[in-house]
Design a protein around this motif. Structure first.
Motif, PDB file in Angstrom:
ATOM      1  N   ALA A   1       0.810  -1.225   0.000  1.00 38.15           N
ATOM      2  CA  ALA A   1       0.000   0.000   0.000  1.00 38.15           C
ATOM      3  C   ALA A   1       0.843   1.275   0.000  1.00 38.15           C
ATOM      4  CB  ALA A   1      -0.923   0.014   1.220  1.00 38.15           C
ATOM      5  N   TYR A   2       2.140   1.146   0.289  1.00 40.47           N
ATOM      6  CA  TYR A   2       2.976   2.344   0.478  1.00 40.47           C
ATOM      7  C   TYR A   2       2.894   3.340  -0.688  1.00 40.47           C
ATOM      8  CZ  TYR A   2       6.967   5.332   1.415  1.00 40.47           C
ATOM      9  OH  TYR A   2       7.758   6.431   1.625  1.00 40.47           O
TER      10      TYR A   2
ATOM     11  N   VAL B   1       6.102  -9.714  -3.294  1.00 34.44           N
ATOM     12  CA  VAL B   1       5.588  -8.523  -2.596  1.00 34.44           C
ATOM     13  C   VAL B   1       6.137  -7.262  -3.263  1.00 34.44           C
ATOM     14  CG1 VAL B   1       5.533  -7.239  -0.415  1.00 34.44           C
ATOM     15  CG2 VAL B   1       5.325  -9.731  -0.394  1.00 34.44           C
ATOM     16  N   ALA B   2       7.450  -7.278  -3.564  1.00 36.90           N
ATOM     17  CA  ALA B   2       8.072  -6.123  -4.231  1.00 36.90           C
ATOM     18  C   ALA B   2       7.418  -5.875  -5.586  1.00 36.90           C
ATOM     19  CB  ALA B   2       9.574  -6.356  -4.389  1.00 36.90           C
ATOM     20  N   LEU B   3       7.075  -6.948  -6.284  1.00 38.09           N
ATOM     21  CA  LEU B   3       6.424  -6.818  -7.587  1.00 38.09           C
ATOM     22  C   LEU B   3       5.007  -6.260  -7.434  1.00 38.09           C
ATOM     23  CD1 LEU B   3       6.662  -7.335 -10.622  1.00 38.09           C
ATOM     24  CD2 LEU B   3       5.849  -9.665 -10.212  1.00 38.09           C
TER      25      LEU B   3
ATOM     26  N   LEU C   1      -2.072  -8.334  -4.617  1.00 34.29           N
ATOM     27  CA  LEU C   1      -1.578  -9.550  -3.961  1.00 34.29           C
ATOM     28  C   LEU C   1      -2.146 -10.804  -4.635  1.00 34.29           C
ATOM     29  CD1 LEU C   1      -1.601  -8.528  -0.184  1.00 34.29           C
ATOM     30  CD2 LEU C   1       0.386  -8.925  -1.640  1.00 34.29           C
ATOM     31  N   ASP C   2      -3.390 -10.740  -5.074  1.00 33.09           N
ATOM     32  CA  ASP C   2      -3.964 -11.874  -5.816  1.00 33.09           C
ATOM     33  C   ASP C   2      -3.199 -12.087  -7.129  1.00 33.09           C
ATOM     34  OD1 ASP C   2      -5.839 -12.502  -3.944  1.00 33.09           O
ATOM     35  OD2 ASP C   2      -7.475 -11.381  -4.887  1.00 33.09           O
ATOM     36  N   MET C   3      -2.835 -10.969  -7.744  1.00 31.84           N
ATOM     37  CA  MET C   3      -2.128 -11.012  -9.032  1.00 31.84           C
ATOM     38  C   MET C   3      -0.818 -11.795  -8.925  1.00 31.84           C
ATOM     39  SD  MET C   3      -1.460  -7.604 -11.313  1.00 31.84           S
ATOM     40  CE  MET C   3      -2.619  -6.647 -10.395  1.00 31.84           C
ATOM     41  N   VAL C   4      -0.126 -11.644  -7.787  1.00 31.46           N
ATOM     42  CA  VAL C   4       1.163 -12.327  -7.596  1.00 31.46           C
ATOM     43  C   VAL C   4       1.010 -13.572  -6.711  1.00 31.46           C
ATOM     44  CG1 VAL C   4       2.502 -10.228  -7.963  1.00 31.46           C
ATOM     45  CG2 VAL C   4       1.818 -10.838  -5.634  1.00 31.46           C
TER      46      VAL C   4
ATOM     47  N   LEU D   1       3.303  -2.741  -8.939  1.00 35.61           N
ATOM     48  CA  LEU D   1       2.150  -2.764  -9.846  1.00 35.61           C
ATOM     49  C   LEU D   1       0.900  -2.116  -9.265  1.00 35.61           C
ATOM     50  CD1 LEU D   1       2.527  -6.486 -11.040  1.00 35.61           C
ATOM     51  CD2 LEU D   1       3.004  -4.449 -12.410  1.00 35.61           C
ATOM     52  N   VAL D   2       0.868  -1.902  -7.939  1.00 30.00           N
ATOM     53  CA  VAL D   2      -0.382  -1.556  -7.262  1.00 30.00           C
ATOM     54  C   VAL D   2      -0.955  -0.201  -7.686  1.00 30.00           C
ATOM     55  CG1 VAL D   2       0.631  -0.427  -5.228  1.00 30.00           C
ATOM     56  CG2 VAL D   2      -1.535  -1.710  -5.005  1.00 30.00           C
TER      57      VAL D   2
END
Length: 362
Positions: free
Chosen positions: A102-103, A147-149, A123-126, A153-154
């Motif tokens: 969310a950052y 998580v970094a990815l 998070l679902d995407m990854v 993308l978020v």
């Protein structure tokens, strides 16, 4: 604006850190919308500096970088709307997975309910749904990279920049993540620019690959073109394995070896007759024949020095003599294959495909 116009355009970009040595020289590069472009090259070749200039962490010494036709050379990194993924993940250890993802939304002052929706989607995407409340230290390396990815993308960036993102993972996990990244790219249609020194990674994942050396793009092409028709001797040696034969050019397309034997090939860079040249041939483009009977065209006799078992193929290292390096030949293996394969010490005949025997001036 024409849809055919590139998303990013580098024009005459140069970079020097000391005012003397150019790390990037006269870079002209178009990055197309939605493509997966890899920047490949050895350490110090200029690929990471190019990525850092695109990200805004470095400024060009000369030249222009355009995004959607607009100059971004002076635009700070946080205003470029690019996602970034690094090798070391750069996660905040004291924040949960959800808070890490969310950052970028928090910085952009996105409302909390919208943040929650986008974080869950990312998070679902990854494939990390249900892990939002965990701390990064409780995750494996592959999960941390995801998580970094997700964080990159978020906020739905128009460009995702990746600097050796899989370098810290073990081989099996790295290969698995390559497939996942490529599939994610296919689903999202976002432009990916990916820096790596791993040729296999670049060939596996990319739509196009830019091979860098000494601050210059040596070859920009699809993985297939890069592998099958390298533009110069550096690219032929850096991308994939090659058997290298030394000799001189006779006529336009004939390699004469020191022992007088000749092979037909392709004179890639228009070397002049009489010039010292090297032929580069992929190991799977060399056919194996038993010795005896009349020799076919473009064939050399050799002796097997070593036979190495790779599971799906046998790799033969063959001595050619006359000061040549060993020739590498790949022999596919199948369960149904009952023929005995050559062993160390056996004489063999190597047949070279002329279109795949590429001649480069030394």
């Amino acid at each position: 604006m024409s849809h055919a116009e590139p998303l990013v355009r580098f024009t005459g970009v140069q970079k020097t850190y000391d005012g003397e040595q150019l790390v990037v020289r006269d870079l002209n590069l178009d990055i197309q919308r939605g493509e997966f472009l890899s920047l490949l090259g050895p350490s110090g070749s200029g690929k990471t500096t190019t990525l850092m200039m695109l990200a805004g962490f470095e400024s060009p010494t000369a030249g222009d970088i355009l995004l959607d036709g607009r100059q971004i050379t002076g635009t700070p990194p946080h205003k470029r709307n690019f996602g970034m993924v690094f090798q070391n993940y750069a996660l905040f250890p004291h924040l949960t997975v959800g808070q890490n993802v969310a950052y970028p939304l928090t910085v952009r002052k996105v409302p909390k309910d919208e943040q929650a929706r986008r974080v869950a989607k990312a998070l679902d995407m990854v494939r990390l749904g249900g892990m939002a409340d965990r701390l990064p230290t409780r995750l494996s390396g592959g999960q941390q990279q995801r998580v970094a990815l997700a964080r990159a993308l978020v906020f739905e960036p128009q460009l995702v920049l990746m600097d050796e993102p899989l370098g810290a993972l073990d081989k099996q996990l790295r290969e698995h993540m390559q497939i996942e990244l490529k599939e994610l790219h296919r689903q999202l249609g976002v432009t990916f620019v990916y820096v790596t020194h791993d040729q296999g990674e670049a060939l596996t994942m990319s739509d196009r690959v830019a091979v860098f050396n000494e601050g210059v793009i040596q070859h920009l092409a699809s993985p297939e073109a890069l592998y099958e028709t390298p533009a110069n001797r550096f690219v032929a040696g850096f991308v994939g394995d090659s058997t290298v034969l030394k000799g001189t050019l006779e006529g336009q397309n004939t390699l004469r070896l020191p022992d007088g034997q000749c092979l037909q090939g392709v004179n890639v860079n228009r070397a002049a007759a009489g010039a010292a040249v090297e032929a580069c041939v992929r190991p799977e483009r060399i056919a194996l024949q038993p010795v005896g009977g009349p020799a076919p065209a473009n064939a050399l006799d050799a002796r097997v020095a070593r036979a190495i078992y790779y599971g799906d193929h046998l790799r033969l290292l063959c001595a050619l003599g006359a000061g040549q390096a060993e020739a590498t030949v790949k022999v596919p293996l199948t369960r149904a294959d009952s023929n005995p394969h050559p062993q160390a010490g056996e004489a063999v005949r190597l047949v070279f495909e002329a279109p795949s025997t590429r001649l480069y001036a030394v």
